[in-house]
Write an enzyme that holds these catalytic residues in place. Structure first.
Site, mmCIF file in Angstrom:
data_model
loop_
_atom_site.group_PDB
_atom_site.id
_atom_site.type_symbol
_atom_site.label_atom_id
_atom_site.label_comp_id
_atom_site.label_asym_id
_atom_site.label_seq_id
_atom_site.Cartn_x
_atom_site.Cartn_y
_atom_site.Cartn_z
ATOM 1 N N HIS A 161 36.180 42.755 36.659
ATOM 2 C CA HIS A 161 36.781 44.016 35.832
ATOM 3 C C HIS A 161 37.304 43.894 34.860
ATOM 4 O O HIS A 161 37.467 42.565 33.938
ATOM 5 C CB HIS A 161 38.427 44.084 36.880
ATOM 6 C CG HIS A 161 37.940 44.732 38.073
ATOM 7 N ND1 HIS A 161 38.093 43.871 39.078
ATOM 8 C CD2 HIS A 161 37.035 45.968 38.639
ATOM 9 C CE1 HIS A 161 37.775 44.528 40.458
ATOM 10 N NE2 HIS A 161 37.822 45.299 40.346
ATOM 11 N N CYS A 248 46.027 41.285 40.336
ATOM 12 C CA CYS A 248 45.088 42.277 40.981
ATOM 13 C C CYS A 248 45.981 42.217 42.799
ATOM 14 O O CYS A 248 45.888 42.911 43.289
ATOM 15 C CB CYS A 248 43.458 41.117 42.039
ATOM 16 S SG CYS A 248 42.752 40.587 40.871
HETATM 17 C C1 CIR Z 1 36.579 41.996 45.450
HETATM 18 O O1 CIR Z 1 35.254 41.968 44.153
HETATM 19 O O2 CIR Z 1 36.558 43.836 45.485
HETATM 20 C C2 CIR Z 1 37.838 40.778 45.134
HETATM 21 N N1 CIR Z 1 36.598 40.186 45.964
HETATM 22 C C3 CIR Z 1 38.824 40.667 44.548
HETATM 23 C C4 CIR Z 1 38.684 42.121 43.601
HETATM 24 C C5 CIR Z 1 40.186 41.356 42.924
HETATM 25 N N2 CIR Z 1 40.589 42.381 42.464
HETATM 26 C C6 CIR Z 1 40.935 42.593 40.803
HETATM 27 O O3 CIR Z 1 40.657 41.678 39.487
HETATM 28 N N3 CIR Z 1 41.829 43.495 40.129
#
Ligand code: CIR
Length: 259
Positions: A161, A248
């Site tokens: 991200h 997150c």
């Molecule tokens: C994903 O791949 O969607 C999750 N394992 C990790 C999401 C992390 N979110 C973020 O950086 N905003």
């Protein structure tokens, strides 16, 4: 002014999380729960009213609520996350946001992950990624233009991200991993580059006058402190293996109830 933080418990199914840049490693669920509890404690200590949603075994990534919505003062946008496995996370977040904001949503074929949206005052820097596409960006722009927000696309690479590479740590200051995102995109800001030995150190969560930051990036932490920032660290060893960071795990916004 009250600050609300929406968080969500770690899923007992977290080991089945989405992974893009990391190999799957064993995640200690009990330890992840404990570390998340300490993260939530930190939000409470810094003055947030925390709304903690229940985890769900069938939603391995549900702890990462940031990706499900973009919350602004006037409106919240439900994002339609880029990973199909994550779209069923939306109803619980929608219900939690409803008392606070009128809601809009990104529609097919658009996708957006909140982790790609860096909000700085009336500007949204939006990373184009495997999770956020042009349609999502255009929809964001159309929905937010009436409120006076400008949506700016940003290209980046090597991480999931945009906010893995750049985050806001003070009023006019960004923490940035310059090898992954072009600093020229952020003219006018003071930039703190992550230490070259800590490439994953670009994700920090600003809350009032404190920066919440993951353990293990001591040199970058030192750089922030040298800029006069107050940094509070949390251990995220387990959620890191799920490609999560400090931003997150919460949706933070001013807690006005909607009219
Ligand atoms: C994903 O791949 O969607 C999750 N394992 C990790 C999401 C992390 N979110 C973020 O950086 N905003």
């Amino acid at each position: 002014m009250s600050i609300v933080a929406i968080t969500r418990e770690v899923s007992p199914g977290v080991e089945r999380c989405e992974l893009t840049h990391l190999e799957r490693g064993r995640i200690d669920y009990e330890l992840a729960v404990e570390q998340h509890r300490l993260y939530v404690d930190c939000l409470v200590e810094l003055g947030c009213d925390v709304v903690q949603l229940s985890g769900d075994t069938e939603l391995p990534d549900c702890v990462f609520v940031e990706d499900i919505a973009v919350v602004l003062d006037e409106v919240a946008i439900l994002t339609r996350p880029g990973a199909a496995s994550r779209r069923a996370e939306t109803p619980a977040v929608r219900a939690a946001l409803e008392p606070f904001r009128s809601l809009e949503e990104i529609r097919e074929p658009g996708v957006v992950d909140g982790g790609d949206v860096l909000v700085v005052d009336r500007r949204l820097f939006v990373g184009l990624s495997t999770r956020t596409n042009e349609s999502g960006l255009e929809q964001l722009s159309g929905l937010l233009e009436p409120y006076g927000y400008e949506v700016l696309p940003v290209e980046f690479d090597s991480c999931l991200h945009l906010k893995s590479a750049v985050t806001r740590v003070a009023e006019r200051t960004l923490l940035i991993q310059q090898e992954w995102v072009d600093p020229g995109r952020f003219a006018g800001f003071e930039l703190i580059p992550v230490d070259p030995t800590e490439p994953h150190g670009g994700n920090a969560l600003r809350l009032r006058d404190t920066v919440i930051y993951a353990d293990g990036f001591e040199r970058t932490r030192g750089r922030m402190e040298a800029h006069g920032l107050k940094v509070c660290t949390v251990d995220q060893s387990e959620l890191k293996k799920a490609e999560g960071g400090v931003t997150c795990c919460s949706l933070i916004f001013e807690g006005r109830e909607r009219d």
